[in-house]
Design an enzyme around this catalytic site. Structure first.
Site, PDB file in Angstrom:
ATOM      1  N   HIS A 105      -2.127   0.121  -7.470  1.00 49.30           N
ATOM      2  CA  HIS A 105      -2.627  -0.659  -6.282  1.00 49.30           C
ATOM      3  C   HIS A 105      -2.171   0.126  -4.968  1.00 49.30           C
ATOM      4  CE1 HIS A 105      -3.351  -4.806  -8.512  1.00 49.30           C
ATOM      5  NE2 HIS A 105      -4.055  -3.603  -8.812  1.00 49.30           N
ATOM      6  N   GLU A 131      -0.642  -1.161  -2.598  1.00 47.55           N
ATOM      7  CA  GLU A 131       0.666  -1.545  -2.362  1.00 47.55           C
ATOM      8  C   GLU A 131       1.815  -1.019  -3.029  1.00 47.55           C
ATOM      9  OE1 GLU A 131      -1.923  -5.198  -2.033  1.00 47.55           O
ATOM     10  OE2 GLU A 131      -1.960  -3.339  -3.297  1.00 47.55           O
TER      11      GLU A 131
END
Length: 147
Positions: free
Chosen positions: A78, A80
């Site tokens: 991801h 993040e």
């Protein structure tokens, strides 16, 4: 054309970062910012040097896995997660930073962001994960939807 606010400026950069995504289902970009300085960026996609979904197809689509479920069945990281990894690789602390992200983080990323010391997350797109909201709230991390 007026001068953009800081939120607008950083969200537009996160949207630009998302254009590097190799995910076929959702392009996500994220940046960590502290004191109006960009600390690290990340987008979703396969680990460096590995074939990505644009080349080999999407395992999640092939198996008809709904968004927000069975996240371990994916070639990609991801956005993040990549922000945290990039900061660590380059020796940059993101403690006390704000994350600007094109989508609300999932619960796995929310836990990582809490431990990385993020104090605020500004996002624009939804993600179907109420547990993430609960985790961030309990940890005292401000979750703020931008526009």
């Amino acid at each position: 054309m007026g001068r953009p606010s800081w939120d607008e400026y950083f969200m537009e950069i996160a949207q630009l970062v998302a254009k590097r995504s190799t995910c076929l289902r959702r392009q996500v970009g994220a940046i960590a910012v502290r004191e109006r300085r960009i600390l690290a960026t990340g987008y979703n996609g396969a680990p460096s040097g590995l074939r990505h979904c644009l080349e080999v197809g999407c395992l999640r689509s092939e198996r008809e896995i709904p968004s927000g479920e069975r996240q371990e069945l994916c070639r990609g990281l991801h956005a993040e997660q990549n922000v945290i990894i990039q900061a660590a690789l380059h020796g940059v602390s993101i403690w006390g930073a704000t994350l600007y992200c094109t989508h609300q983080p999932c619960s796995l990323c929310a836990k990582m962001l809490v431990n990385a010391g993020m104090t605020e997350i500004v996002f624009s797109g939804d993600y179907p994960d109420e547990l993430a909201r609960s985790i961030l709230s309990e940890a005292g991390v401000t979750l703020r939807r931008w526009q």
